[in-house]
Design a protein around this motif. Structure first.
Motif, PDB file in Angstrom:
ATOM      1  N   PHE A   1      -5.163  -0.289 -12.290  1.00 34.62           N
ATOM      2  CA  PHE A   1      -4.825  -1.485 -11.550  1.00 34.62           C
ATOM      3  C   PHE A   1      -5.229  -1.243  -9.969  1.00 34.62           C
ATOM      4  O   PHE A   1      -4.826   0.017  -9.326  1.00 34.62           O
ATOM      5  CB  PHE A   1      -3.209  -1.726 -11.324  1.00 34.62           C
ATOM      6  CG  PHE A   1      -2.641  -2.473 -12.575  1.00 34.62           C
ATOM      7  CD1 PHE A   1      -2.648  -3.510 -12.944  1.00 34.62           C
ATOM      8  CD2 PHE A   1      -2.156  -1.342 -13.464  1.00 34.62           C
ATOM      9  CE1 PHE A   1      -2.025  -4.073 -14.000  1.00 34.62           C
ATOM     10  CE2 PHE A   1      -1.513  -1.635 -14.763  1.00 34.62           C
ATOM     11  CZ  PHE A   1      -1.487  -3.049 -14.797  1.00 34.62           C
ATOM     12  N   ASN A   2      -6.010  -1.986  -9.368  1.00 32.07           N
ATOM     13  CA  ASN A   2      -6.245  -1.600  -7.883  1.00 32.07           C
ATOM     14  C   ASN A   2      -5.044  -2.219  -6.999  1.00 32.07           C
ATOM     15  O   ASN A   2      -3.953  -3.053  -7.428  1.00 32.07           O
ATOM     16  CB  ASN A   2      -7.540  -2.589  -7.316  1.00 32.07           C
ATOM     17  CG  ASN A   2      -7.642  -3.862  -7.727  1.00 32.07           C
ATOM     18  OD1 ASN A   2      -6.408  -4.523  -7.860  1.00 32.07           O
ATOM     19  ND2 ASN A   2      -8.686  -4.663  -7.748  1.00 32.07           N
ATOM     20  N   LEU A   3      -5.086  -2.102  -5.723  1.00 29.84           N
ATOM     21  CA  LEU A   3      -3.979  -2.402  -4.999  1.00 29.84           C
ATOM     22  C   LEU A   3      -3.670  -4.000  -4.903  1.00 29.84           C
ATOM     23  O   LEU A   3      -2.318  -4.350  -5.081  1.00 29.84           O
ATOM     24  CB  LEU A   3      -4.425  -2.164  -3.653  1.00 29.84           C
ATOM     25  CG  LEU A   3      -3.270  -2.521  -2.406  1.00 29.84           C
ATOM     26  CD1 LEU A   3      -2.011  -1.763  -2.726  1.00 29.84           C
ATOM     27  CD2 LEU A   3      -3.452  -1.940  -1.165  1.00 29.84           C
ATOM     28  N   GLU A   4      -4.540  -4.844  -5.132  1.00 31.23           N
ATOM     29  CA  GLU A   4      -4.187  -6.464  -5.205  1.00 31.23           C
ATOM     30  C   GLU A   4      -3.536  -6.740  -6.404  1.00 31.23           C
ATOM     31  O   GLU A   4      -2.410  -7.485  -6.477  1.00 31.23           O
ATOM     32  CB  GLU A   4      -5.449  -7.121  -5.208  1.00 31.23           C
ATOM     33  CG  GLU A   4      -6.164  -7.036  -3.400  1.00 31.23           C
ATOM     34  CD  GLU A   4      -6.885  -5.602  -3.490  1.00 31.23           C
ATOM     35  OE1 GLU A   4      -7.460  -5.117  -4.265  1.00 31.23           O
ATOM     36  OE2 GLU A   4      -7.021  -5.563  -2.252  1.00 31.23           O
TER      37      GLU A   4
ATOM     38  N   SER B   1       0.721  -1.401   0.173  1.00 30.96           N
ATOM     39  CA  SER B   1      -0.086   0.117   0.036  1.00 30.96           C
ATOM     40  C   SER B   1       0.851   1.365  -0.007  1.00 30.96           C
ATOM     41  O   SER B   1       0.479   2.240  -0.593  1.00 30.96           O
ATOM     42  CB  SER B   1      -0.847  -0.061   1.316  1.00 30.96           C
ATOM     43  OG  SER B   1      -0.416   0.105   2.424  1.00 30.96           O
TER      44      SER B   1
ATOM     45  N   TYR C   1       2.087   1.541  -3.592  1.00 27.60           N
ATOM     46  CA  TYR C   1       0.966   1.809  -4.245  1.00 27.60           C
ATOM     47  C   TYR C   1       0.725   3.404  -4.141  1.00 27.60           C
ATOM     48  O   TYR C   1       0.182   4.185  -5.118  1.00 27.60           O
ATOM     49  CB  TYR C   1      -0.249   1.116  -3.973  1.00 27.60           C
ATOM     50  CG  TYR C   1      -1.523   1.364  -4.982  1.00 27.60           C
ATOM     51  CD1 TYR C   1      -1.359   0.743  -6.173  1.00 27.60           C
ATOM     52  CD2 TYR C   1      -2.688   1.872  -4.452  1.00 27.60           C
ATOM     53  CE1 TYR C   1      -2.525   0.737  -6.948  1.00 27.60           C
ATOM     54  CE2 TYR C   1      -3.766   1.832  -5.306  1.00 27.60           C
ATOM     55  CZ  TYR C   1      -3.596   1.299  -6.302  1.00 27.60           C
ATOM     56  OH  TYR C   1      -4.897   1.478  -7.221  1.00 27.60           O
TER      57      TYR C   1
ATOM     58  N   GLN D   1      -3.466   4.080 -11.047  1.00 26.85           N
ATOM     59  CA  GLN D   1      -4.337   3.593 -10.003  1.00 26.85           C
ATOM     60  C   GLN D   1      -5.758   3.243 -10.713  1.00 26.85           C
ATOM     61  O   GLN D   1      -6.326   2.226 -10.141  1.00 26.85           O
ATOM     62  CB  GLN D   1      -4.383   4.371  -8.956  1.00 26.85           C
ATOM     63  CG  GLN D   1      -3.111   4.404  -7.889  1.00 26.85           C
ATOM     64  CD  GLN D   1      -3.313   5.192  -6.805  1.00 26.85           C
ATOM     65  OE1 GLN D   1      -4.617   5.766  -6.576  1.00 26.85           O
ATOM     66  NE2 GLN D   1      -2.284   5.468  -6.320  1.00 26.85           N
ATOM     67  N   GLU D   2      -5.905   3.759 -11.914  1.00 31.74           N
ATOM     68  CA  GLU D   2      -7.309   3.396 -12.411  1.00 31.74           C
ATOM     69  C   GLU D   2      -7.115   2.261 -13.277  1.00 31.74           C
ATOM     70  O   GLU D   2      -8.191   1.570 -13.361  1.00 31.74           O
ATOM     71  CB  GLU D   2      -7.610   4.773 -13.630  1.00 31.74           C
ATOM     72  CG  GLU D   2      -8.008   5.905 -12.858  1.00 31.74           C
ATOM     73  CD  GLU D   2      -8.080   7.215 -13.884  1.00 31.74           C
ATOM     74  OE1 GLU D   2      -8.064   6.989 -15.144  1.00 31.74           O
ATOM     75  OE2 GLU D   2      -8.558   8.183 -13.505  1.00 31.74           O
TER      76      GLU D   2
END
Length: 153
Positions: free
Chosen positions: A70-73, A56, A59, A67-68
């Protein structure tokens, strides 16, 4: 509306557009005078976060555009599968920095324990008041006997 009013309105619109272009150019010139150490710091923070398994935190160093996509996972999976060898580097040396508008391009050289070098090009984007990593392109690995140029003190 009479003709004089229309001409004044048109002149005001052109004046506002000219002022906006001037100020935008001044802002971009200010970004281009960013000390490279500010960019190095962003990359180093992300690498430190990766090494501490703080995905995180890593990230947090990427751009909103990234970030749009890819999400954090998904970001953590990408880091674990595509870039694990870079985290084994004994040191990172930074090279040339180039600016183009809101973007900065930074060369980084990951020196591996075996002595070979993995060059990368980071693309950073200026968002609000901070530089964020937009992409990393890993280039072909250099053989062990290849040296980096520059001075070492």
């Amino acid at each position: 509306m009479n003709r004089a009013f229309k001409l004044c309105l048109l002149g005001a619109i052109f004046g506002v557009c000219g002022a906006a272009a001037f100020f935008q150019g001044a802002i971009e010139r200010r970004w281009q005078t960013t000390p490279p150490t500010e960019l190095y710091h962003v990359v180093s923070q992300q690498l430190a976060a990766f090494r501490a398994d703080d995905y995180s935190g890593a990230y947090h160093q990427v751009s909103m555009g990234f970030q749009e996509k890819f999400n954090l996972e998904a970001f953590a999976d990408l880091a674990r599968t595509d870039y694990p060898s870079l985290l084994r580097a004994t040191r990172v040396e930074f090279g040339q920095t180039k600016f183009h508008g809101r973007n900065a391009f930074l060369s980084a050289y990951f020196v591996m324990p075996e002595g070979d070098i993995v060059p990368c090009v980071y693309t950073l984007v200026r968002e609000e008041d901070a530089w964020k990593i937009d992409s990393v392109r890993v280039l072909p690995r250099w053989p062990t006997n290849r040296r980096l140029g520059g001075l070492r003190t």
